[in-house]
Motif scaffolding. Structure first.
Motif, mmCIF file in Angstrom:
data_model
loop_
_atom_site.group_PDB
_atom_site.id
_atom_site.type_symbol
_atom_site.label_atom_id
_atom_site.label_comp_id
_atom_site.label_asym_id
_atom_site.label_seq_id
_atom_site.Cartn_x
_atom_site.Cartn_y
_atom_site.Cartn_z
ATOM 1 N N UNK A 139 0.817 -1.204 0.000
ATOM 2 C CA UNK A 139 0.000 0.000 0.000
ATOM 3 C C UNK A 139 0.856 1.261 0.000
ATOM 4 N N UNK A 140 2.091 1.147 0.475
ATOM 5 C CA UNK A 140 3.029 2.267 0.406
ATOM 6 C C UNK A 140 3.756 2.315 -0.939
ATOM 7 N N UNK A 141 3.322 1.437 -1.862
ATOM 8 C CA UNK A 141 3.859 1.367 -3.222
ATOM 9 C C UNK A 141 5.343 1.018 -3.243
ATOM 10 N N UNK A 142 5.724 0.114 -2.346
ATOM 11 C CA UNK A 142 7.064 -0.472 -2.372
ATOM 12 C C UNK A 142 6.940 -1.869 -2.977
ATOM 13 N N UNK A 171 -1.846 -3.906 5.571
ATOM 14 C CA UNK A 171 -3.029 -3.087 5.848
ATOM 15 C C UNK A 171 -3.007 -2.519 7.262
ATOM 16 N N UNK A 172 -2.515 -3.308 8.210
ATOM 17 C CA UNK A 172 -2.445 -2.841 9.592
ATOM 18 C C UNK A 172 -1.441 -1.700 9.735
ATOM 19 N N UNK A 173 -0.257 -1.886 9.159
ATOM 20 C CA UNK A 173 0.770 -0.849 9.242
ATOM 21 C C UNK A 173 0.315 0.427 8.548
ATOM 22 N N UNK A 174 -0.427 0.282 7.448
ATOM 23 C CA UNK A 174 -0.906 1.436 6.685
ATOM 24 C C UNK A 174 -2.166 2.043 7.270
ATOM 25 N N UNK A 175 -2.635 1.511 8.405
ATOM 26 C CA UNK A 175 -3.830 2.017 9.100
ATOM 27 C C UNK A 175 -5.058 1.975 8.201
#
Length: 400
Positions: A139-142, A171-175
């Motif tokens: 989700x952080x596009x890495x 998903x958890x880290x990206x809230x």
């Protein structure tokens, strides 16, 4: 969920008057028990190895319903190609887009595309090799690049449970989840934004979960473990990773049947990852012994177990864990996208995610969105006991 696989990886054949590139693919479930049952449009491209590499040749091919394999060939005669190159095969985008060339966020596409190894006939490299690549975008596009072995063996391949866990962690880290079904796991992951996270993965396979974790969380120390035969593959995946700042990943061979060595006996962990390790019931007792030994050394450690149920006997893990003193702190089901398989070990449509901790577990930091008292209440609601919480300490006091 299905995976495009190379049964025969691409090879360039030079014959009088022609140059051909040949390969054979299949589309199957993670254990390879059943095949994609419907017609499916695929796009095959001969292209530069990078995500944004030039496309030299491109063709659309159809996977016919109930097929078991499909040849995909290119005629390279009189074609101008800037070698080196590789072959990328993906399901055609349903909106008529670039046919799988555009990035899709997440670790759980309905059909997972595949990249061959590098071909470079101008320097004598006519065979792409048995090692193939999967690419996922967080989700952080890495981009997460994971190598696995070609062929229809289940060894050294990605499995659904690992991918589902990697996506849940992302998903958890990206809230991205307004209310986590596993608050204790959320606590460990989100608290890692202000303290160093030490994680160990048992039975890591290709290493996709632990590596994706280290690419998402700064200042993260991950130790991947598995039997010695995966050493070369896992170390190759570690070498190609793109870690978050100050994060690192290492591999160490570990046989659960053997005592922990000095490094593991003295290592302190915050998170213990177990993904797709319960299918072999003959190893459950040894796995639980290893888990107990680890949480004895690290009383604050949280265990996260992900498993796609392959057969009913796997459920033996849970009473064994309970009898060994591992306390359940909640569970949830993660749905898998796309069509399920229909054979042995393939019919499950979701992955079970379970969180455990030891008897001596205590919280020391509070997660986002709540006070220290809230943490004790939330976790107690899942585990059946109240868990104490202490005031957060500074990073300096953690020795970071």
């Amino acid at each position: 969920m299905h995976y495009i696989r190379y049964l025969k990886p691409p090879i360039v054949l030079v014959r009088p008057g022609s140059v051909l590139l040949k390969s054979i693919v299949t589309i199957t479930t993670d254990l390879g028990e059943t095949f994609y049952p419907d017609d499916l449009d695929l796009v095959a491209t001969l292209r530069g190895p990078d995500d944004d590499g030039d496309i030299y040749l491109r063709r659309r091919v159809k996977w016919p319903a109930n097929a078991r394999s499909l040849p995909i060939n290119f005629d390279l005669s009189r074609q101008e190609i800037d070698w080196p190159a590789c072959v990328h095969i993906a399901a055609k985008a349903p909106n008529g887009g670039r046919g799988g060339c555009a990035k899709t966020l997440g670790f759980l596409p309905e059909v997972v595309d595949i990249w061959s190894g590098v071909l470079n006939p101008t320097s004598g490299q006519f065979d792409s090799g048995r090692r193939v690549e999967r690419r996922f975008t967080s989700l952080a596009e890495r981009t997460l690049s994971v190598l696995e072995d070609a062929g229809d063996s289940i060894a050294r391949h990605l499995w659904d449970g690992s991918q589902a866990l990697a996506q849940h962690i992302d998903q958890t880290i990206s809230l991205q989840m307004p209310s986590s079904p596993l608050p204790l796991l959320e606590y460990v992951l989100v608290s890692a934004t202000y303290r160093r996270l030490h994680a160990i993965e048992l039975g890591c396979g290709c290493g996709s979960v632990g590596i994706s974790l280290a690419q998402s969380i700064p200042d993260c120390d991950v130790l991947l473990t598995d039997l010695p035969e995966v050493t070369e593959l896992v170390e190759a995946n570690i070498a190609r990773m793109n870690p978050a700042i100050a994060s690192q990943v290492h591999f160490q061979s570990l046989d659960w049947q053997q005592p922990l060595d000095e490094r593991l006996r003295t290592r302190t962990n915050d998170l213990i990852i177990v993904s797709e390790c319960t299918y072999n019931t003959d190893t459950l007792a040894a796995l639980i012994t290893t888990l107990v030994n680890l949480v004895t050394r690290s009383p604050k450690a949280v265990i996260v177990l992900a498993t796609k149920t392959r057969h009913e006997s796997e459920s033996a893990f849970f009473p064994l864990a309970r009898n060994a003193g591992l306390i359940s702190a909640g569970s949830t089901r993660l749905p898998l996208p796309g069509l399920p398989g229909h054979g042995y070990a393939d019919a499950a449509t979701d992955v079970g995610l379970h969180v455990f901790h030891g008897r001596e577990h205590r919280l020391s930091l509070s997660p986002r969105g709540g006070s220290e008292e809230d943490v004790g209440v939330r976790v107690a609601g899942n585990s059946g006991q109240r868990t104490g919480a202490r005031r957060p300490r500074s990073r300096e006091n953690h020795g970071v």
